[in-house]
Design a protein around this motif. Structure first.
Motif, PDB file in Angstrom:
ATOM      1  N   ASP A 201       0.824  -1.213   0.000  1.00 41.95           N
ATOM      2  CA  ASP A 201       0.000   0.000   0.000  1.00 41.95           C
ATOM      3  C   ASP A 201       0.859   1.264   0.000  1.00 41.95           C
ATOM      4  O   ASP A 201       1.786   1.404   0.810  1.00 41.95           O
ATOM      5  CB  ASP A 201      -0.902  -0.008   1.236  1.00 41.95           C
ATOM      6  CG  ASP A 201      -1.903   1.133   1.211  1.00 41.95           C
ATOM      7  OD1 ASP A 201      -2.375   1.473   0.106  1.00 41.95           O
ATOM      8  OD2 ASP A 201      -2.197   1.696   2.282  1.00 41.95           O
ATOM      9  N   LYS A 202       0.570   2.145  -0.940  1.00 44.15           N
ATOM     10  CA  LYS A 202       1.214   3.456  -1.062  1.00 44.15           C
ATOM     11  C   LYS A 202       2.710   3.360  -1.397  1.00 44.15           C
ATOM     12  O   LYS A 202       3.484   4.253  -1.075  1.00 44.15           O
ATOM     13  CB  LYS A 202       0.982   4.297   0.198  1.00 44.15           C
ATOM     14  CG  LYS A 202      -0.489   4.638   0.456  1.00 44.15           C
ATOM     15  CD  LYS A 202      -0.663   5.667   1.542  1.00 44.15           C
ATOM     16  CE  LYS A 202      -0.409   5.119   2.924  1.00 44.15           C
ATOM     17  NZ  LYS A 202      -1.447   4.157   3.343  1.00 44.15           N
ATOM     18  N   ASP A 315      -6.612   7.512   0.049  1.00 46.37           N
ATOM     19  CA  ASP A 315      -7.263   7.001   1.266  1.00 46.37           C
ATOM     20  C   ASP A 315      -6.828   7.724   2.534  1.00 46.37           C
ATOM     21  O   ASP A 315      -7.114   7.265   3.641  1.00 46.37           O
ATOM     22  CB  ASP A 315      -6.992   5.496   1.404  1.00 46.37           C
ATOM     23  CG  ASP A 315      -5.497   5.168   1.438  1.00 46.37           C
ATOM     24  OD1 ASP A 315      -4.710   6.051   1.083  1.00 46.37           O
ATOM     25  OD2 ASP A 315      -5.149   4.032   1.816  1.00 46.37           O
TER      26      ASP A 315
END
Length: 716
Positions: A201-202, A315
């Motif tokens: 993630d990211k 997010d």
């Protein structure tokens, strides 16, 4: 001694290009400011990169052309084009260092704190690396075209702003190792440059790093000894040789020049800092680029990719500015917009006030049976412009629609050529402006039959008819049915579309020449007032101040005791605090969430303030070589609103930098200051309060209507 000679010393002026670099440093400062949300900080750094690229492609390129032609004319600060190039070369190198220090030392660690990383293939585990190898073989490999550079295959042409990978190779043969060279373009126009790492993630990897990781499969039988990323920027000035023929030929000329421009001289070469001298020298020789135009980059080349990183991190809302909703004036968004404008002039302050009423004016005009004609100028529009669609609908409905499309709008030429053709296809009469001039004015006029008379409704603005940029550019627009302004506007369009040399305007002032003469006359009046002991003050908000003649005029005003307040976002070639020259001049610059774009001119006029808005900055090109408009704000309530807007910006002590006598810009020291003011934040808060009040009023009206008792038929 004349006024010009008194204030014409080179030491009274700052070089235009050095001032521009100072402005871009203020943008970089926003990237370094921990008070800004992190994702917007990386956006600021991306903006600084885009700004710098355009500056090289236009301003540095122009200076290079003049130096090559051995032009000796000096700027106001006393430098020839050749001397300016030498001056800004060192400054630009330091500027690039600041960008990459900001990236590597400030932003990368801050991103890591939130789990956001730009990783190299070497950082990936085996499974993820296998994934990217498959992705490379399946998607990227078929698109790549390695280009050899040897005796039979000359160095290939490299497109402007293209990202490329230089490859040094060797091959064992009977004569020993042979050094070979090839290059390939990174297809970031086909694939995303910023690619999300699966199951991380990211985490992101850059397209060029993936290519470099697996590049050997493009050179079977050879050994890859080195890979290095580089980028070229070319001279992108559009030199259109306009002639006396009909305007459609201007369209063809622009199209032809656009194709030629892509092959302009290389004005800047950026090389990955790890690139060997062998490859660098080879590139410099092939591209004919000197050392002074070669920049070593300690990080990923072309930092505009950071905008894509920000877009992909969706997010974590706290890392971006909170969403902002513009205020929509009910009276302009419901019912007949012409009735509202006819009753009272309306002022819109974008992006705090929505741009929708401007669009609605054209949309309603397109379907209103009483509207006879629409005329407007278009300088920059969005890719899917609702205004273009409305103009086409108006033509389809039998209105006379005339639109001036400025096909020479820098870096929007291709888009504007497209829209010019589309408008013609829809039945709109398209014109391309005056010979040798860009039409930069923002004006729309709707001609409507009302009973026995013809009335003109107008929108005059400081910014473009672009519904997208209106969300993040600050601009002011006036909606009016003023008779005299309407007559002037009709004459403006007659000048633009036909043969008319208007000698007199009631309310509008038009450049070339007209705006300069008007502003100089107003400054002279303030000087006379100061000399007579009357209130004298000049307040100006513009994007740039680079016209030496008007700077000298402001020096004369300061010398006479006139208080001069300037809010200038970008270039300012003047100096402040010079005894007997600029002691009464103070200059502020605001760089914040929104791009400051409005132009405001206010003259104290012995206590009876006169307020004007304009499409023009205090730049020689705006005053001498462009069609611009300056227009008054007459209604007392609107005049007071503009004064309030200006004063709020002047009192800003958070985003403001103040020009110092040594030429530097410093933030306001807020130690001991009780009230902090961010002008843009204040305008957003004001818009939010108006929305709340609007909703409350609507709810009250609904309740009143619902519970109002019916008349009692038995009452007398």
């Amino acid at each position: 001694m004349s006024e010009n000679n008194i204030f014409d010393k080179p030491e009274y002026f700052v070089n235009r290009e050095l001032s521009w670099l100072q402005f871009n440093e203020r943008v970089i400062e926003e990237a370094r400011d921990r008070q800004n949300p992190l994702l917007d900080r990386i956006r600021f750094l991306a903006i600084s990169q885009n700004n710098l690229d355009e500056w090289f492609m236009v301003r540095v390129a122009s200076l290079a052309q003049m130096a090559h032609a051995e032009v000796k004319k000096k700027d106001a600060a006393g430098y020839t084009p050749k001397e300016q190039l030498e001056l800004i070369s060192a400054a630009a190198s330091e500027h690039v260092k600041l960008q990459y220090q900001t990236y590597t030392r400030v932003l990368v660690p801050a991103l890591k704190e939130h789990g956001i990383k730009i990783v190299k293939p070497s950082d990936l585990d085996a499974a993820t690396l296998d994934y990217f190898e498959n992705y490379f073989n399946r998607e990227i490999f078929p698109v790549l075209t390695p280009m050899a550079d040897d005796q039979t295959r000359p160095f290939p042409f490299l497109a402007n702003d293209s990202l490329n990978i230089a490859v040094r190779l060797s091959k064992e043969n009977q004569a020993g190792k042979t050094k070979l060279f090839a290059t390939l373009q990174v297809p970031d126009n086909v694939f995303k440059r910023v690619i999300a790492v699966p199951n991380q993630d990211k985490h992101f990897v850059l397209l060029e790093d993936i290519i470099k990781q697996f590049v050997e499969c493009l050179f079977l039988g050879y050994t890859v000894k080195e890979t290095a990323t580089y980028r070229v920027l070319r001279d992108m000035e559009l030199d259109v040789a306009e002639n006396e023929d009909e305007t459609p030929n201007l369209l063809k000329e622009v199209q032809a020049r656009l194709a030629e421009r892509e092959r302009g001289d290389v004005i800047r070469l950026e090389c990955e800092s790890t690139m060997s001298q062998h490859i660098k020298k080879r590139l410099q020789a092939a591209l004919q680029v000197a050392n002074v135009r070669t920049y070593d980059v300690n990080g990923p080349i072309d930092l505009t990719f950071l905008s894509d990183v920000a877009k992909q991190v969706t997010d974590v809302p706290a890392l971006s500015y909170p969403n902002f909703t513009a205020y929509e004036p009910t009276e302009l968004m419901t019912g007949n917009i012409f009735d509202v404008i006819r009753k009272n002039d309306q002022l819109l302050h974008h992006p705090y006030d929505t741009f929708k009423p401007v669009v609605r004016l054209i949309q309603q005009a397109a379907i209103d049976a009483d509207v006879l004609a629409i005329k407007m100028t278009l300088y920059r529009v969005s890719g899917d412009s609702p205004i273009i669609k409305a103009l086409g609908q108006a033509a389809k409905n039998g209105k006379q629609v005339t639109v001036l499309v400025e096909v020479k709008a820098r870096f929007d030429e291709e888009n504007n050529v497209h829209w010019a053709k589309e408008l013609e296809r829809m039945g709109v009469h398209v014109i391309y402006g005056l010979k040798g001039l860009k039409t930069h004015s923002k004006i729309a006029m709707v001609i409507r039959r009302e009973g026995d008379e013809i009335r003109r409704y107008l929108h005059l603005g400081t910014g473009n008819y672009n519904d997208v940029t209106a969300h993040f550019y600050t601009d002011l627009g006036l909606l009016t049915a003023d008779t005299n302004i309407g007559i002037d506007a009709a004459n403006v369009f007659n000048i633009l579309s036909g043969y008319s040399e208007q000698q007199y305007f009631h309310e509008l002032h038009m450049s070339p020449d007209g705006i300069r003469e008007f502003i100089e006359a107003k400054i002279d009046q303030e000087i006379k007032n100061a000399q007579a002991g009357k209130p004298a003050k000049i307040q100006i908000k513009v994007n740039s101040v680079s016209d030496a003649g008007l700077v000298r005029k402001l020096y004369a005003a300061s010398n006479a005791g006139v208080k001069v307040e300037l809010i200038v976002r970008g270039i300012a070639i003047l100096r402040v605090g010079i005894p007997a020259v600029s002691e009464n001049i103070e200059l502020h610059s605001i760089v914040g969430r929104f791009l400051e774009h409005s132009r405001i001119y206010i003259f104290a006029n012995n206590g009876q303030s006169e307020v004007y808005l304009s499409s023009a900055d205090l730049m020689t090109r705006n005053l001498n070589r462009r069609v611009e408009l300056l227009f008054p704000v007459h209604a007392d309530n609107l005049k007071q609103r503009v004064l309030s807007i200006y004063n709020t910006m002047w009192m800003d002590n958070i985003k403001t930098r103040v020009l110092q006598s040594d030429g530097s810009y410093q933030k306001i020291d807020r130690r001991g200051v009780q009230d902090s003011l961010d002008a843009q934040g204040a305008f957003m808060a004001e818009a939010t309060q108006k929305i709340k009040a609007q909703k409350h009023a609507e709810k009250e009206a609904e309740l009143t209507e619902r519970f109002t008792p019916l008349n009692n038929p038995f009452e007398e």
